[in-house]
Scaffold this motif. Structure first.
Motif, short mmCIF file in Angstrom:
data_model
loop_
_atom_site.label_atom_id
_atom_site.label_comp_id
_atom_site.label_asym_id
_atom_site.label_seq_id
_atom_site.Cartn_x
_atom_site.Cartn_y
_atom_site.Cartn_z
N THR A 16 0.84 -1.21 0.00
CA THR A 16 0.00 0.00 0.00
C THR A 16 0.86 1.24 0.00
N LEU A 17 0.59 2.14 -0.97
CA LEU A 17 1.31 3.41 -1.03
C LEU A 17 0.35 4.52 -0.64
N GLN A 18 0.86 5.50 0.12
CA GLN A 18 0.01 6.62 0.49
C GLN A 18 0.63 7.92 0.00
N SER A 19 -0.15 8.70 -0.75
CA SER A 19 0.37 9.97 -1.28
C SER A 19 0.34 11.04 -0.19
N SER A 20 0.89 12.20 -0.54
CA SER A 20 0.89 13.32 0.41
C SER A 20 -0.53 13.80 0.70
N ASP A 21 -1.43 13.53 -0.26
CA ASP A 21 -2.83 13.94 -0.06
C ASP A 21 -3.63 12.86 0.66
N LYS A 22 -2.91 11.89 1.20
CA LYS A 22 -3.51 10.81 1.97
C LYS A 22 -4.35 9.84 1.15
N VAL B 251 -4.70 6.36 -0.87
CA VAL B 251 -3.96 5.10 -0.82
C VAL B 251 -4.15 4.29 -2.11
N PHE B 252 -3.08 3.57 -2.45
CA PHE B 252 -3.09 2.73 -3.65
C PHE B 252 -2.50 1.38 -3.29
N GLU B 253 -3.18 0.32 -3.74
CA GLU B 253 -2.66 -1.02 -3.49
C GLU B 253 -2.09 -1.57 -4.78
N ILE B 254 -0.78 -1.86 -4.74
CA ILE B 254 -0.14 -2.32 -5.98
C ILE B 254 0.65 -3.59 -5.68
N GLU B 255 0.82 -4.44 -6.70
CA GLU B 255 1.61 -5.66 -6.51
C GLU B 255 3.07 -5.32 -6.30
N GLN B 256 3.70 -6.10 -5.47
CA GLN B 256 5.11 -5.90 -5.14
C GLN B 256 5.99 -5.97 -6.38
N SER B 257 5.66 -6.92 -7.27
CA SER B 257 6.52 -7.15 -8.44
C SER B 257 6.65 -5.91 -9.32
N ILE B 258 5.59 -5.10 -9.31
CA ILE B 258 5.64 -3.87 -10.12
C ILE B 258 6.44 -2.80 -9.42
N LEU B 259 6.28 -2.73 -8.09
CA LEU B 259 6.88 -1.63 -7.35
C LEU B 259 8.38 -1.74 -7.14
N ILE B 260 8.93 -2.93 -7.34
CA ILE B 260 10.37 -3.03 -7.06
C ILE B 260 11.23 -2.29 -8.08
N GLN B 261 10.60 -1.74 -9.11
CA GLN B 261 11.36 -0.88 -10.04
C GLN B 261 11.84 0.37 -9.32
N VAL C 192 5.21 12.99 -2.40
CA VAL C 192 4.62 12.75 -3.73
C VAL C 192 3.12 12.94 -3.67
N ASP C 193 2.59 13.87 -4.47
CA ASP C 193 1.14 14.09 -4.43
C ASP C 193 0.41 13.04 -5.27
N THR C 194 -0.89 13.00 -5.10
CA THR C 194 -1.70 11.95 -5.74
C THR C 194 -1.55 11.92 -7.25
N GLU C 195 -1.69 13.11 -7.84
CA GLU C 195 -1.64 13.19 -9.31
C GLU C 195 -0.35 12.57 -9.83
N ILE D 102 3.23 7.84 -11.80
CA ILE D 102 4.37 6.95 -11.52
C ILE D 102 3.91 5.50 -11.57
N ILE D 103 2.78 5.24 -10.98
CA ILE D 103 2.27 3.87 -10.96
C ILE D 103 1.97 3.41 -12.38
N GLU D 104 1.38 4.30 -13.15
CA GLU D 104 1.10 3.98 -14.57
C GLU D 104 2.40 3.59 -15.28
N TYR D 105 3.43 4.38 -15.06
CA TYR D 105 4.73 4.10 -15.70
C TYR D 105 5.27 2.74 -15.28
N MET D 106 5.24 2.50 -13.97
CA MET D 106 5.82 1.25 -13.48
C MET D 106 5.03 0.04 -13.96
N LYS D 107 3.71 0.19 -14.04
CA LYS D 107 2.89 -0.93 -14.52
C LYS D 107 3.28 -1.27 -15.96
N LYS D 108 3.45 -0.24 -16.76
CA LYS D 108 3.78 -0.47 -18.16
C LYS D 108 5.16 -1.11 -18.30
N HIS D 109 6.07 -0.70 -17.44
CA HIS D 109 7.43 -1.19 -17.58
C HIS D 109 7.70 -2.49 -16.84
#
Lengths: 153, 382
Positions: free
Chosen positions: A3-9, A11-21, A41-44, A49-56
């Motif tokens: 779970t990632l939390q932005s500065s605007d509070k 939350v996003f749940e993402i798979e570990q395999s994507i986030l290790i980039q 890091v703000d929400t926008e 960033i998440i979009e980028y990491m998912k693609k890559h």
């Protein structure tokens, strides 16, 4: 799932395999963190960033052309957005995104007039007008040419 | 609502990384942003100048259209060069055609000035020098151009000579040589009697190269008839002749070329089926020796290029080569203009690479001249 939390509070749940980039997140995951607050890091920006990491995350050969196209489109943002991304990518240690952002930003600013650059980077000129004029005169060749423009974007 | 917002703080690491991706000209321009930026830029610029310089091959179309074109023969050039140089040459503002190049400067002749008005121009930095009118009118002179650049200044020498002969079989020729030095800013002329069988028949057609290779203030021209290298030593102020290692049918740009590569004088001769390459390494001593280096099988190269680069078919592959130029720094690389494409051929590895495609019917490129144009050193940061 992490779970990632932005500065605007938000939350996003993402798979570990994507986030290790992200080197930063990878380290925290290795230390068994599953909830990672990102106060700088703000929400926008985080969404992008998440979009980028998912693609890559999926780097199979067939997808390479797609990824290149995606990267090209991904850079078509305002300078403000690119800067927000570069701060976030820097903090999160996503080197592939940084390697994409640095030349894109450089390309955007390379022909801008000095005033525009100062505004964009929030720099105060500490040269006296005399000194500045001197530097410009000494490097006259660099100031010639028709490409120079003054927009802030 | 998001008005344009100034970044509060862009950390040093990010700034430096961005600056590192800027071309040299932008870096030089942005020095005046702030003292801190000036410091970063000085260091990056200094490192950048140590990079291996890209080399450009320059094309000029002689006669009718007189367009000048530049293109890069190296891939890492964008950070050094930044923008296209094509438009820069038109900034000269006059109708000119290029005659020679040295250290990044071009020597240009003003059209319709009967070859008496010259300009020296650097398309990268846009420095321009207007040379005073020559004292002597010469009929199609041979020209030599040499630039010396130091930290503080640029100085150059232009040499031009024409031959007068009274009779066809006249053994004694007189030569008028005119030299311009940027230090004195005047042309000085001299008439020399040359009693060697030197400048017998200065036959030149419009496509032969009229500009010299310059080694250590010694100027060399490839001469058609007799086949030799005509040498002018600007220090000793004398002419002499250097024999060629091989005999060819014509000294036409596609059949032979003389070039300076990596400081050595190189000669290539295209016999139709093979191109032979030679080199001298004890020039400019009076008894230099040509050393044979390579034989290129032209048919193989053209065949390979036909497959790789889509060159047309036909017979007599050797005669398809319209221009040959040596790479200014790497003597193992020869540039060949085959029809409307330019190939760089590495003689050591026998590999060819497409460097430029004119994209025109090859008969239109017939009068193109090829110059090797060395990438200049950018001016030092002030």
């Amino acid at each position: 799932m992490i779970t990632l939390q932005s500065s605007d509070k938000d939350v996003f749940e993402i798979e570990q395999s994507i986030l290790i980039q992200s080197g930063t997140i990878k380290n925290m995951v290795e230390d068994d963190f599953t909830f990672i607050p990102l106060p700088s890091v703000d929400t926008e920006t985080l969404i992008k960033i998440i979009e980028y990491m998912k693609k890559h995350a999926d780097k199979t050969d067939s997808k390479e052309k797609n990824i290149k196209e995606f990267d090209k489109d991904f850079m078509k943002k305002t300078l403000n957005e690119l800067f927000a991304l570069v701060f976030a990518a820097n903090y999160l240690h996503i080197s592939s995104l940084l390697e994409l952002l640095y030349p894109s930003i450089a390309d955007r600013i390379k022909d801008k007039i000095t005033e525009a650059i100062r505004q964009i980077f929030s720099i105060r000129c500490d040269f006296t007008p005399e000194e500045e004029r001197r530097i410009i005169m000494d490097n006259k060749w660099a100031h010639e040419g028709t490409e120079i423009e003054g927009t802030l974007d | 609502m998001k008005r344009h917002q100034c970044k509060l703080f862009v950390c040093e690491e990010i700034i430096i990384n961005i600056l590192n991706r800027l071309p040299l000209k932008s870096l030089a321009r942005l020095q005046c942003i702030s003292k801190e930026w000036r410091k970063y830029i000085a260091e990056i610029y200094h490192c950048r100048l140590q990079w291996p310089q890209p080399y450009l091959i320059c094309f000029f179309c002689v006669e009718k259209r007189l367009q000048s074109r530049f293109f890069f023969s190296s891939k890492e050039s964008s950070l050094v060069i930044g923008t296209s140089l094509d438009e820069s040459v038109s900034l000269i503002g006059e109708r000119v055609y290029v005659v020679a190049s040295s250290s990044g400067f071009l020597l240009c002749n003003k059209l319709k000035s009967r070859q008496r008005i010259y300009y020296v121009y650097n398309p990268a930095t846009r420095q321009r020098f207007d040379v005073p009118k020559t004292r002597i009118l010469m009929n199609d002179p041979r020209v030599g151009f040499m630039v010396k650049e130091t930290n503080e200044s640029v100085s150059f020498t232009i040499v031009r000579y024409g031959v007068h002969r009274a009779y066809f079989h006249d053994l004694y020729s007189s030569v008028t040589i005119e030299i311009f030095s940027s230090e004195t800013n005047i042309w000085t002329a001299n008439k020399l009697t040359v009693d060697e069988r030197l400048l017998f028949y200065p036959y030149r057609d419009e496509t032969s190269s009229s500009s010299a290779c310059v080694v250590d203030r010694v100027f060399c021209w490839l001469c058609n008839y007799p086949q030799q290298v005509t040498v002018y030593d600007s220090v000793k102020k004398c002419f002499w002749a250097l024999g060629l290692p091989d005999w060819t049918w014509f000294l036409y740009p596609g059949y032979s070329c003389l070039g300076l590569s990596g400081g050595e004088l190189c000669f290539a001769s295209n016999g139709g089926t093979a191109i032979s390459c030679w080199r001298i390494n004890n020039f400019p001593s009076r008894n230099p020796v040509w050393v044979w280096k390579y034989d290129i099988d032209v048919a193989t190269v053209v065949q390979k290029c036909r497959e790789d680069f889509g060159l047309g078919g036909g017979n007599a592959p050797g005669f398809k080569v319209r221009n040959m130029v040596f790479h200014p720094a790497l003597p193992d690389i020869l540039y060949l203009q085959i029809r409307s494409k330019v190939i760089s051929y590495d003689m050591k590895t026998s590999s060819a690479e497409l460097v430029h495609d004119f994209g025109e019917a090859w008969r239109k490129t017939v009068h193109y001249k090829l110059f090797s144009y060395e990438w200049p050193q950018w001016p030092h940061l002030q």
